[in-house]
Design a protein around this motif. Structure first.
Motif, short mmCIF file in Angstrom:
data_model
loop_
_atom_site.label_atom_id
_atom_site.label_comp_id
_atom_site.label_asym_id
_atom_site.label_seq_id
_atom_site.Cartn_x
_atom_site.Cartn_y
_atom_site.Cartn_z
N ILE A 85 30.13 33.66 28.58
CA ILE A 85 31.20 33.26 29.11
C ILE A 85 32.14 34.12 27.22
O ILE A 85 31.56 33.77 26.11
N SER A 86 33.17 34.50 27.42
CA SER A 86 33.56 35.43 26.42
C SER A 86 35.34 35.18 26.63
O SER A 86 35.62 35.06 28.15
N ASN A 87 35.96 36.65 25.91
CA ASN A 87 36.79 36.58 26.59
C ASN A 87 37.48 38.16 26.17
O ASN A 87 38.86 38.54 26.42
N ASN A 88 36.36 38.70 26.50
CA ASN A 88 36.69 40.42 26.66
C ASN A 88 37.47 41.02 28.13
O ASN A 88 36.51 39.83 29.18
N LEU A 89 37.09 42.04 28.99
CA LEU A 89 37.54 42.62 30.46
C LEU A 89 37.04 43.89 30.34
O LEU A 89 36.72 45.08 29.26
N GLY A 90 36.41 44.53 31.33
CA GLY A 90 36.36 45.29 31.12
C GLY A 90 34.47 46.24 30.84
O GLY A 90 34.07 47.38 30.55
N ASP A 91 33.67 45.29 30.23
CA ASP A 91 32.66 45.05 30.29
C ASP A 91 31.61 45.46 31.04
O ASP A 91 31.46 45.41 32.04
N ALA A 92 30.22 45.75 31.25
CA ALA A 92 29.43 46.54 31.84
C ALA A 92 28.47 44.83 32.02
O ALA A 92 27.95 44.86 32.86
N LYS A 93 29.01 43.58 30.90
CA LYS A 93 28.51 42.55 30.75
C LYS A 93 29.89 41.80 31.87
O LYS A 93 31.03 42.30 31.35
N SER A 94 29.24 41.12 33.32
CA SER A 94 30.50 40.55 33.10
C SER A 94 30.69 39.10 32.47
O SER A 94 29.79 38.55 31.66
N ILE A 95 32.57 39.00 32.88
CA ILE A 95 32.67 38.20 31.91
C ILE A 95 33.79 36.96 32.08
O ILE A 95 33.99 37.23 32.93
N VAL B 230 40.41 30.52 36.18
CA VAL B 230 38.65 31.49 35.80
C VAL B 230 39.07 32.91 35.50
O VAL B 230 39.32 33.34 36.74
N ARG B 231 39.14 33.93 34.80
CA ARG B 231 39.49 34.86 34.88
C ARG B 231 37.87 35.38 34.57
O ARG B 231 37.59 35.07 34.07
N PHE B 232 37.40 36.71 36.01
CA PHE B 232 36.43 36.96 35.88
C PHE B 232 36.70 38.25 35.87
O PHE B 232 36.90 39.19 36.89
N VAL C 240 34.45 41.56 36.16
CA VAL C 240 33.05 42.70 37.19
C VAL C 240 32.24 43.02 36.27
O VAL C 240 33.32 44.45 36.10
N GLY C 241 31.30 43.22 35.60
CA GLY C 241 30.53 44.36 34.90
C GLY C 241 30.19 44.85 35.93
O GLY C 241 30.39 45.35 36.81
N LEU C 242 28.73 45.83 35.48
CA LEU C 242 27.87 46.76 35.74
C LEU C 242 26.75 45.72 36.35
O LEU C 242 25.84 46.67 37.43
N GLU C 243 26.54 44.63 36.83
CA GLU C 243 25.01 44.03 37.59
C GLU C 243 25.36 43.94 39.15
O GLU C 243 26.10 44.39 39.39
N ASP C 244 24.09 44.04 39.30
CA ASP C 244 23.99 44.10 41.03
C ASP C 244 25.06 42.65 41.87
O ASP C 244 25.45 42.10 41.42
N SER C 245 25.58 43.62 42.32
CA SER C 245 26.71 42.60 42.89
C SER C 245 26.27 40.76 43.88
O SER C 245 26.38 40.05 43.63
N ALA C 246 25.61 41.35 44.33
CA ALA C 246 24.40 40.42 45.40
C ALA C 246 23.95 39.35 44.47
O ALA C 246 24.14 38.31 44.47
#
Ligand SMILES: Cc1ncc(COP(=O)(O)O)c(C=O)c1O
Length: 396
Positions: free
Chosen positions: A334-344, A371-373, A375-381
């Motif tokens: 839960i945070s407020n940036n976007l475009g990060d490797a971590k999904s936020i 909710v704005r999501f 999407v990071g670089l984690e596995d999509s599944a």
């Protein structure tokens, strides 16, 4: 030469300046100033600074110049000026251009701080701003006037992901001689061709995809040499919004991988949007890459069908359901940036867009359940499984 390279080559090698040591990785010139060989040389440099000469880091720095050249190559812009943050880029791009008595037309679906500049700051200096629904070309046509000096819009809006037709709005704006300033953060430098499509000035918060790893603030303004060096640079270098060399270095390294990261994030975003397009816990799933998106045809022509790295989920059950959903997530933060490797995951109504009055939030589609999501670089599944269990928790 470097202009003819394909994007991934530009992103790895573009703008590189090597010192006398011939380093492989770009050097961080962490210096605020530069030494002159003589008083005469100092005088000459203040009279005119050559392309590989520097005076003071607020005016320019070799590491910052590498970042500016690399992003300008990617964007197909004549020049770029790097700024301390995305907001320094937005405010500098507009205030360097405008004076009291000028008129601006702006889309109304804007990030809170962009809205603050358009609504509060410019008004205090006697600039009149007319807000329009950015997706409605008739509203742009009706609002533009002979004294309109600039138009401003987010090409993909935060957080409801409306997509604005850059080519069409630019054609209308250019009929009255207005400068088209586009905040291109959500479209990303990877998918956007904003300058080729008619934008005169493009701004990015480099804090988002360009860094992409949640480390530094930064921004950049791109445009013609005349605008960047003649209009923007004097304003920025005297008002102090320049980028630090350390942050420029971080962003330069971010550019090396941005194409790979953003494409992977966008692929996952589409899979997630498809997985939750008709979920019973959701009022709406907003993703520009879905065929159901209101500007889907424009996403094809303007962004080559790429919907970006962010989706917005509008939960049934309002704020309580949205909070249950956020608190149940185990992978995204839960945070407020976007475009990060971590999904936020972000709840815009209570964070990024909190200061908007309720009626304005409603008009912009920023509902209590949204909710704005990012999407990071984690596995999509893994992300899909986590979102599934969090939506179940949200239903209570
Ligand atoms: C559309 C948009 N423009 C500008 C900004 C400002 O960028 P920064 O936080 O780097 O100042 C943001 C995000 O914060 C944004 O989402």
């Amino acid at each position: 030469m470097s202009e003819t390279w394909n994007n991934r080559t530009k992103l790895v090698h573009g703008g590189t300046r090597r010192s006398q040591y011939n380093e492989v990785s770009e050097a961080i010139f962490l210096t605020q100033g530069f030494v002159y060989d003589s008083a005469e040389q100092a005088e000459a440099r203040f009279l005119e600074t050559g392309p590989d000469e520097f005076i003071y880091a607020r005016y320019g720095n070799p590491t910052v110049a590498m970042f500016e050249e690399r992003i300008a190559l990617l964007e197909g812009a004549e020049d770029a000026f790097a700024t301390a943050s995305g907001m320094a880029a937005v405010s500098g791009a507009l205030t360097s251009l405008l004076k009291a008595g000028d008129h601006v037309v702006s889309a109304k679906a804007l990030f809170g701080s962009c809205l603050y500049i358009l609504e509060n700051v410019l008004a205090r200096f006697g600039v009149e701003v007319t807000f329009v629904d950015g997706t409605d070309l008739d509203q742009w046509r009706a609002a533009l006037r002979p004294d309109t000096k600039a138009v401003f819009f987010e090409s993909m809006s935060n957080p409801t992901l409306e997509v604005i037709d850059i080519t069409a709005v630019a054609a209308l704006a250019h009929e009255v001689g207005a400068t088209v300033v586009v905040d291109n953060v959500f479209s990303t430098p990877v998918f956007s061709k904003a300058i080729a499509q008619g934008a005169d000035v493009v701004v990015y918060s480099a804090t988002k995809h360009i860094d992409g790893q949640g480390r530094v603030l930064g921004g950049v303004v791109l445009g013609t040499k005349d605008y960047i060096r003649g209009t923007l640079e004097p304003y920025m270098k005297h008002t102090g919004g320049s980028l630090s060399p350390f942050n420029a270095w971080t962003l330069l390294k971010g550019l090396e991988t941005i194409d790979l990261r953003v494409r992977a994030q966008a692929e996952s975003a589409l899979l997630i949007a498809q997985a939750f397009a008709d979920h019973a816990a959701l009022e709406r799933t907003i993703y520009p890459g879905l065929a159901t998106h209101a500007q889907h045809a424009l996403v094809q022509s303007q962004l080559g069908g790429n919907g970006g790295t962010v989706l917005s989920l509008d939960l049934k059950g309002g704020k309580a359901a949205a909070f249950r959903f956020l608190n149940a997530l185990t992978i995204p933060v839960i945070s407020n940036n976007l475009g990060d490797a971590k999904s936020i995951a972000t709840h815009p109504a209570t964070t990024t867009h909190q200061r908007l009055p309720d009626d304005q939030k409603t008009a912009l589609g920023i509902t209590p359940g949204l909710v704005r999501f990012s999407v990071g670089l984690e596995d999509s599944a893994d992300l899909i499984a986590d979102l599934k269990q969090a939506l179940a928790a949200a239903q209570g």
